[in-house]
Design a protein around this motif. Structure first.
Motif, PDB file in Angstrom:
ATOM      1  N   PRO A 138       0.854  -1.195   0.000  1.00 30.78           N
ATOM      2  CA  PRO A 138       0.000   0.000   0.000  1.00 30.78           C
ATOM      3  C   PRO A 138       0.889   1.244   0.000  1.00 30.78           C
ATOM      4  CG  PRO A 138       0.068  -0.959   2.194  1.00 30.78           C
ATOM      5  CD  PRO A 138       0.798  -1.922   1.286  1.00 30.78           C
ATOM      6  N   ARG A 139       0.456   2.270  -0.739  1.00 30.24           N
ATOM      7  CA  ARG A 139       1.320   3.447  -0.896  1.00 30.24           C
ATOM      8  C   ARG A 139       1.092   4.511   0.170  1.00 30.24           C
ATOM      9  NH1 ARG A 139       1.579   4.443  -7.359  1.00 30.24           N
ATOM     10  NH2 ARG A 139       0.898   6.509  -6.699  1.00 30.24           N
ATOM     11  N   PHE A 140      -0.082   4.566   0.702  1.00 34.20           N
ATOM     12  CA  PHE A 140      -0.408   5.626   1.677  1.00 34.20           C
ATOM     13  C   PHE A 140      -0.009   7.000   1.145  1.00 34.20           C
ATOM     14  CE2 PHE A 140       0.333   1.805   4.459  1.00 34.20           C
ATOM     15  CZ  PHE A 140      -0.975   1.622   4.846  1.00 34.20           C
ATOM     16  N   ASP A 141      -0.337   7.243  -0.126  1.00 30.16           N
ATOM     17  CA  ASP A 141      -0.055   8.574  -0.690  1.00 30.16           C
ATOM     18  C   ASP A 141      -0.779   9.628   0.134  1.00 30.16           C
ATOM     19  OD1 ASP A 141       1.415   7.444  -2.742  1.00 30.16           O
ATOM     20  OD2 ASP A 141      -0.303   7.326  -4.111  1.00 30.16           O
ATOM     21  N   GLN A 142      -0.099  10.743   0.368  1.00 29.29           N
ATOM     22  CA  GLN A 142      -0.671  11.753   1.256  1.00 29.29           C
ATOM     23  C   GLN A 142      -2.054  12.247   0.802  1.00 29.29           C
ATOM     24  OE1 GLN A 142       1.036  12.314   4.198  1.00 29.29           O
ATOM     25  NE2 GLN A 142      -0.929  13.184   4.823  1.00 29.29           N
ATOM     26  N   PRO A 143      -2.264  12.506  -0.500  1.00 27.50           N
ATOM     27  CA  PRO A 143      -3.622  12.970  -0.878  1.00 27.50           C
ATOM     28  C   PRO A 143      -4.702  11.942  -0.538  1.00 27.50           C
ATOM     29  CG  PRO A 143      -2.059  13.329  -2.672  1.00 27.50           C
ATOM     30  CD  PRO A 143      -1.341  12.499  -1.653  1.00 27.50           C
ATOM     31  N   ALA A 144      -4.385  10.662  -0.732  1.00 26.26           N
ATOM     32  CA  ALA A 144      -5.371   9.624  -0.399  1.00 26.26           C
ATOM     33  C   ALA A 144      -5.588   9.558   1.104  1.00 26.26           C
ATOM     34  CB  ALA A 144      -4.908   8.273  -0.939  1.00 26.26           C
ATOM     35  N   VAL A 145      -4.492   9.666   1.867  1.00 21.01           N
ATOM     36  CA  VAL A 145      -4.620   9.656   3.333  1.00 21.01           C
ATOM     37  C   VAL A 145      -5.539  10.789   3.773  1.00 21.01           C
ATOM     38  CG1 VAL A 145      -3.379  10.028   5.505  1.00 21.01           C
ATOM     39  CG2 VAL A 145      -2.366   8.580   3.717  1.00 21.01           C
ATOM     40  N   ASP A 146      -5.336  11.957   3.226  1.00 14.17           N
ATOM     41  CA  ASP A 146      -6.141  13.106   3.649  1.00 14.17           C
ATOM     42  C   ASP A 146      -7.600  12.959   3.216  1.00 14.17           C
ATOM     43  OD1 ASP A 146      -3.966  14.236   4.877  1.00 14.17           O
ATOM     44  OD2 ASP A 146      -3.375  15.409   3.112  1.00 14.17           O
ATOM     45  N   ARG A 147      -7.793  12.400   2.043  1.00 13.92           N
ATOM     46  CA  ARG A 147      -9.160  12.237   1.550  1.00 13.92           C
ATOM     47  C   ARG A 147      -9.935  11.223   2.404  1.00 13.92           C
ATOM     48  NH1 ARG A 147     -10.187   8.831  -2.417  1.00 13.92           N
ATOM     49  NH2 ARG A 147      -8.049   8.987  -3.157  1.00 13.92           N
ATOM     50  N   VAL A 148      -9.308  10.086   2.670  1.00 13.61           N
ATOM     51  CA  VAL A 148      -9.997   9.062   3.463  1.00 13.61           C
ATOM     52  C   VAL A 148     -10.139   9.538   4.912  1.00 13.61           C
ATOM     53  CG1 VAL A 148      -9.924   6.674   4.248  1.00 13.61           C
ATOM     54  CG2 VAL A 148      -9.226   7.245   1.914  1.00 13.61           C
ATOM     55  N   ARG A 149      -9.148  10.259   5.408  1.00 15.46           N
ATOM     56  CA  ARG A 149      -9.266  10.830   6.751  1.00 15.46           C
ATOM     57  C   ARG A 149     -10.514  11.718   6.833  1.00 15.46           C
ATOM     58  NH1 ARG A 149      -4.642  12.392   9.720  1.00 15.46           N
ATOM     59  NH2 ARG A 149      -3.587  12.919   7.775  1.00 15.46           N
ATOM     60  N   GLY A 150     -10.758  12.478   5.788  1.00 13.45           N
ATOM     61  CA  GLY A 150     -11.953  13.330   5.753  1.00 13.45           C
ATOM     62  C   GLY A 150     -13.227  12.504   5.877  1.00 13.45           C
ATOM     63  N   GLN A 151     -13.237  11.347   5.226  1.00  9.69           N
ATOM     64  CA  GLN A 151     -14.409  10.467   5.328  1.00  9.69           C
ATOM     65  C   GLN A 151     -14.554   9.933   6.751  1.00  9.69           C
ATOM     66  OE1 GLN A 151     -13.519   7.590   2.282  1.00  9.69           O
ATOM     67  NE2 GLN A 151     -14.128   8.956   0.621  1.00  9.69           N
ATOM     68  N   VAL A 152     -13.425   9.562   7.341  1.00  9.17           N
ATOM     69  CA  VAL A 152     -13.481   9.027   8.710  1.00  9.17           C
ATOM     70  C   VAL A 152     -13.957  10.111   9.681  1.00  9.17           C
ATOM     71  CG1 VAL A 152     -12.103   8.124  10.615  1.00  9.17           C
ATOM     72  CG2 VAL A 152     -11.719   7.275   8.293  1.00  9.17           C
ATOM     73  N   LEU A 153     -13.473  11.323   9.518  1.00  5.63           N
ATOM     74  CA  LEU A 153     -13.911  12.412  10.403  1.00  5.63           C
ATOM     75  C   LEU A 153     -15.411  12.638  10.268  1.00  5.63           C
ATOM     76  CD1 LEU A 153     -10.910  14.875   9.972  1.00  5.63           C
ATOM     77  CD2 LEU A 153     -11.482  13.519  12.005  1.00  5.63           C
ATOM     78  N   SER A 154     -15.904  12.471   9.049  1.00  7.52           N
ATOM     79  CA  SER A 154     -17.341  12.616   8.832  1.00  7.52           C
ATOM     80  C   SER A 154     -18.120  11.512   9.548  1.00  7.52           C
ATOM     81  CB  SER A 154     -17.616  12.594   7.324  1.00  7.52           C
ATOM     82  OG  SER A 154     -18.992  12.555   7.083  1.00  7.52           O
ATOM     83  N   ILE A 155     -17.585  10.297   9.493  1.00 11.16           N
ATOM     84  CA  ILE A 155     -18.217   9.174  10.205  1.00 11.16           C
ATOM     85  C   ILE A 155     -18.221   9.438  11.712  1.00 11.16           C
ATOM     86  CG2 ILE A 155     -17.923   6.742  10.854  1.00 11.16           C
ATOM     87  CD1 ILE A 155     -16.747   6.316   7.995  1.00 11.16           C
ATOM     88  N   ILE A 156     -17.082   9.904  12.213  1.00  4.89           N
ATOM     89  CA  ILE A 156     -16.988  10.168  13.653  1.00  4.89           C
ATOM     90  C   ILE A 156     -17.994  11.244  14.061  1.00  4.89           C
ATOM     91  CG2 ILE A 156     -15.485  11.164  15.432  1.00  4.89           C
ATOM     92  CD1 ILE A 156     -13.134   9.713  14.005  1.00  4.89           C
ATOM     93  N   ALA A 157     -18.112  12.283  13.247  1.00  4.59           N
ATOM     94  CA  ALA A 157     -19.067  13.355  13.565  1.00  4.59           C
ATOM     95  C   ALA A 157     -20.496  12.809  13.573  1.00  4.59           C
ATOM     96  CB  ALA A 157     -18.936  14.491  12.545  1.00  4.59           C
ATOM     97  N   SER A 158     -20.801  11.938  12.618  1.00  8.92           N
ATOM     98  CA  SER A 158     -22.149  11.363  12.567  1.00  8.92           C
ATOM     99  C   SER A 158     -22.425  10.503  13.789  1.00  8.92           C
ATOM    100  CB  SER A 158     -22.324  10.518  11.300  1.00  8.92           C
ATOM    101  OG  SER A 158     -22.148  11.317  10.165  1.00  8.92           O
ATOM    102  N   GLU A 159     -21.427   9.742  14.206  1.00 14.28           N
ATOM    103  CA  GLU A 159     -21.631   8.866  15.357  1.00 14.28           C
ATOM    104  C   GLU A 159     -21.859   9.662  16.635  1.00 14.28           C
ATOM    105  OE1 GLU A 159     -19.293   4.875  13.878  1.00 14.28           O
ATOM    106  OE2 GLU A 159     -18.348   6.101  15.408  1.00 14.28           O
TER     107      GLU A 159
END
Lengths: 447, 435
Positions: free
Chosen positions: B129-150
């Motif tokens: 897995p590359r863990f490219d920074q743009p992908a990390v930041d994009r998926v992190r944004g999704q996770v933060l959204s999930i956390i906010a919803s929870e």
């Protein structure tokens, strides 16, 4: 990841019924009951489903929720069985059972060892015509459905928003009324309301039997004749004609605000044609359009433009479900990245779609979608129960067995022109409801 | 729907009455897997499970395993995120990566005609897995959204509160998604570390079902897993359970209260485990025959659903349950539940209830084995839980052997109404918070 935002809405997944023809058998009893048998002999299991061509959209005005209420009441007593005995017998035989109500159908199903099929049919046929409801059943079960509404709708701002959007989508057609019912009408549902619906629609000529699993079609037919065969049809069963929508003359917009909204989003749904018997081409084009526009966050038109190439969205999707008796919707939505307002999000989403209408389709993308369609024909064989649900939904939504079997080939034949024509036909804001979902503005400090 | 089908974290394995032929396969490189060959449909389902999961998040790195699980396919090997997704679409490869509290799993289904290319793509995701920074930041944004919803979801608030009160400093005390703060602070290096910590060869369990031979599977195992690190950090020790009997109310503006409740439970390998399992079937399995459903829903209409279940996790065992009820009726629902808890502890089950529970449990047993992916899942889970390959033949006998006396004694030992703690989220009336 544990859970993506996808649970905001049902995604636009495409499901493709497919099974070698020799494993599908259909027959119709003299009293009108249609049946589909799907064979899979890998495990000694059967799924027995009875689908009624009656759902929430078939309710009379003023008794919203009665189709679903009746679904609950079918687990009470019949002339032959006590309240609760149906599920108890299923369980005592190692099976599980459940039921569900939608706009166009109500379905009852059991999953059980294949050699118990006869017992399931016997009990299901019994409750098609013979339920016995007491006033106490009504009072208690009405509390249960009100608790169900409290749990699944009233406690969830997203569900309330969806209910409001639906109501705006359909001015006249009953698809605008929630399946579970409006609370004030649910509170008044009576035994007479339930029985009126029951006596009219719970009849062999309004039902579809689906049996999927380790069974022999001839035996299924013999059992069906024994148990469902003697049931009397409803003689004056009306054509299913719901009040039709007037032409939409103005764009409709909704802003739903609630302090408990964690994640704002914008969603647009356009009225769109559904799959019709013998006429599924437009629906096929729309099905693939939804996949191209918003099927994957990383390869779809919306996903690439708004999530990958720019960080304007946390999530995007497009959705379309063609299995409906009357007109359905095509939709898309966007969860904006922090800092982007809903107006900005909507403008971005519109701009991406406008660009798509100009640029047309990436042929390689379309080819990938079609390879997934073809593969799904293989994967689907692993789950005949799902296949059975597809048939049940289709046959209670105005489609035929032939339509279901033709569907994969129709999807495969869709061209780029078909898709663009369908897109031009459907994607007009004047035929849509646009909804914003957010916290009340004064609380939305981060925006 | 007449009722919601409850998915619990309960891991008891059911196996088919009709014997299925499970083979143990060892790859040339020494990796073991259980295989069921099923050549009638040209695809294979593969389930790979690593013990540890989010419980291996390092200190102050809560959420690392979860975020990492969302990034394995977001760029791997020479492919960027979109190229990877496009390749998977073209192959019709179905896959998923999931971090749960005690495991990390890879689930995949691939067509026989595309097997080599599919396995190669999976190999890249698992190993490179590359863990490219743009992908990390994009998926992190999704996770933060999930956390906010929870944070606005009454069910999530209830389970989070229960865990925080129960588990002290153990990783179980916090949600595996992490907090907005912890996830925001995660770096690319943290994700690389999590990947190294979690995907190790000494903790891997594999189930495969489908159109594949033992020999072919062996080659695939080495290709997918052969180059992973041999071992990772130690698992955390046992979790404490710090809750006493009572109620904790979390005020929340909602028309219906959500309650989750529980106390300590029973080990999977306890001699009385099956008695407890059958007992719970009668108490709160969620079927209409179960006592909680009967008393709280069918007789009183206080809820749409009420359940109890045995929670068997790597580092703690509980008896838990949940119910939702309107704010003005939840106190009554709780009182009825406590009453049923006490009644079961005092009296056990009737002969008829026992018989019904047994016929259900033994009869339901073959029904779970329909579908390659489902079976692959079970094969991996059996190994994960250290069950023998022959468990198949004894499972129903163990259910059948349970007697009324067994249940009476295990119910007395296990069910402690005075220890039952309820976390109630909502605006309940008539409840006094004791905590």
């Amino acid at each position: 990841m544990r859970r993506l935002i996808a649970c905001l809405l049902a995604p636009a997944f495409i499901v493709f019924p497919a099974l070698a023809a020799e494993k599908i058998t259909t027959f119709t009893l003299d009293n009108g009951l249609e049946a589909v048998v799907l064979e899979d002999h890998r495990a000694p299991v059967v799924v027995h489903m009875l689908w009624y061509k009656a759902g929430a959209a078939d309710e009379a005005p003023g008794v919203s929720g009665v189709a679903h209420f009746l679904e609950h009441l079918l687990f009470k007593a019949t002339e032959e069985m006590e309240a609760g005995e149906f599920s108890a017998v299923v369980e005592a035989n190692g099976g599980s059972d459940n039921a569900f109500t939608s706009y166009d159908y109500t379905a009852y199903h059991q999953r059980i060892a294949a050699d118990r099929l006869e017992l399931m049919m016997k009990m299901e046929a019994d409750r098609m015509r013979n339920i016995q409801l007491t006033e106490e059943d009504i009072v208690t079960e009405r509390k249960v459905i009100l608790e169900e509404r409290a749990q699944r709708t009233d406690s969830d701002p997203g569900a309330l928003f969806s209910e409001q959007r639906n109501a705006a989508q359909y001015l006249n057609h009953p698809y605008g009324i929630p399946v579970i019912g409006w609370r004030h009408e649910m509170e008044q549902l009576s035994r007479e309301d339930a029985l009126a619906f029951y006596e009219k629609y719970y009849a062999p000529n309004a039902a579809v039997l689906i049996v999927a699993g380790d069974v022999d079609p001839d035996e299924v037919k013999a059992l069906a004749e024994t148990y469902y065969g003697p049931l009397e049809p409803t003689v004056d069963l009306p054509e299913r004609e719901r009040p039709a929508e007037p032409p939409q003359l103005a764009e409709r917009r909704i802003i739903f605000e609630d302090p408990q909204v964690a994640q704002p989003y914008v969603i647009r749904s356009y009225t769109a044609p559904e799959r019709d018997a013998g006429d599924q081409e437009t629906a096929a084009a729309l099905t693939i359009l939804a996949e191209l526009l918003g099927g994957s966050g990383r390869t779809s038109v919306l996903g690439r433009a708004l999530q990958v190439d720019s960080n304007k969205a946390v999530y995007t999707s497009a959705f379309y479900s063609g299995v409906n008796y009357d007109d359905t919707t095509f939709g898309m939505f966007m969860v904006p990245a922090p800092g982007l307002s809903l107006q900005e999000a909507e403008d971005e989403m519109d701009a991406v779609v406008a660009q798509f209408m100009q640029d047309g389709i990436d042929g390689a993308h379309l080819e990938r979608v079609k390879s997934q369609i073809r593969a799904s024909l293989i994967y689907a064989q692993d789950d005949v129960a799902s296949l059975g649900r597809e048939y049940g939904a289709a046959l209670t939504s105005g489609l035929t067995v032939q339509d279901v079997q033709d569907w994969p080939a129709i999807l495969d034949a869709v061209t780029e022109d078909d898709i663009m024509n369908a897109a031009r036909m459907v994607l007009g804001r004047e035929k849509a409801v646009t909804g914003w979902f957010r916290k009340p503005l004064e609380q939305e400090v981060s925006q | 729907m007449i009722r919601v089908v409850l998915t619990t974290c309960f891991a008891l394995i059911a196996l088919p009455a009709a014997a299925i032929d499970i083979k143990e396969v060892t790859s040339p490189g020494g990796i073991k897997a259980w295989l069921v060959e099923e050549h009638s449909i040209p695809f294979t389902a593969l389930e790979i499970r690593f013990k540890g999961g989010a419980s291996l998040d390092r200190e102050d790195k809560r959420g690392a395993a979860h975020l990492m699980s969302g990034l394995l396919d977001e760029g791997a090997g020479e492919l960027d995120s979109t190229e990877f997704a496009s390749a998977a679409e073209a192959l019709a490869l179905k896959y998923g990566f999931d971090a749960s509290s005690d495991s990390f799993s890879v689930s995949a289904q691939f067509l026989t005609e595309n097997r080599d290319a599919s396995v190669d793509l999976l190999r890249k995701a698992i190993n490179e897995p590359r863990f490219d920074q743009p992908a990390v930041d994009r998926v992190r944004g999704q996770v933060l959204s999930i956390i906010a919803s929870e944070e606005e979801d009454p069910n999530d608030i209830a389970s989070k509160t229960f865990a925080a009160l129960a588990y002290g400093d153990h990783p179980y005390a916090t949600k595996l998604e992490g907090t907005a703060e912890s996830v925001t602070a995660l770096t690319r290096e943290d994700l690389i570390q999590s990947h190294q910590d979690l995907l190790t060869r000494d903790r891997v369990f594999v189930g495969a079902v489908g159109d594949i031979t033992a020999e072919e599977l062996g080659v695939i195992l080495d290709e997918l897993l052969g180059n992973l690190p041999e071992t990772g950090p130690d698992l955390p020790g046992p979790a404490p359970f710090l809750l006493d009997g009572g109620e904790t109310i979390v005020p929340y503006d909602t028309p219906q209260s959500v309650a989750i409740f529980g106390h300590e439970g029973i080990e999977r390998d306890d001699p009385d485990f099956f008695a407890a399992y059958v007992m719970n079937q009668v108490l709160g399995s969620g079927g209409f025959g179960s006592r909680l459903m009967d008393e709280v829903r069918e007789k009183r209409g206080l809820t749409y659903g009420v359940y109890s279940y045995l929670v068997l996790r790597e580092h703690v065992n509980l008896v838990m349950g949940q119910v939702s009820s309107s704010n003005d009726s939840v106190a009554e629902a709780i009182s009825v539940i406590r009453g049923e808890w006490a009644k079961m502890a005092d009296e056990g089950v009737t002969a008829e209830e026992l018989e019904r529970a047994k016929t259900y449990l033994t009869g339901a047993y073959p029904l779970r084995f329909d579908g390659n992916a489902r079976i692959a899942n079970i094969l991996a889970a059996m190994q994960f839980d250290d069950l023998p390959i022959g468990y198949i033949d004894s499972r129903n006998d163990q259910v059948e052997a349970v007697t009324q006396d067994d249940i009476k004694s295990v119910a007395k030992r296990l069910l402690k109404p005075e220890n039952l703690h309820f976390v109630v989220v909502g605006q309940p009336t008539g409840l006094d918070a004791s905590n």
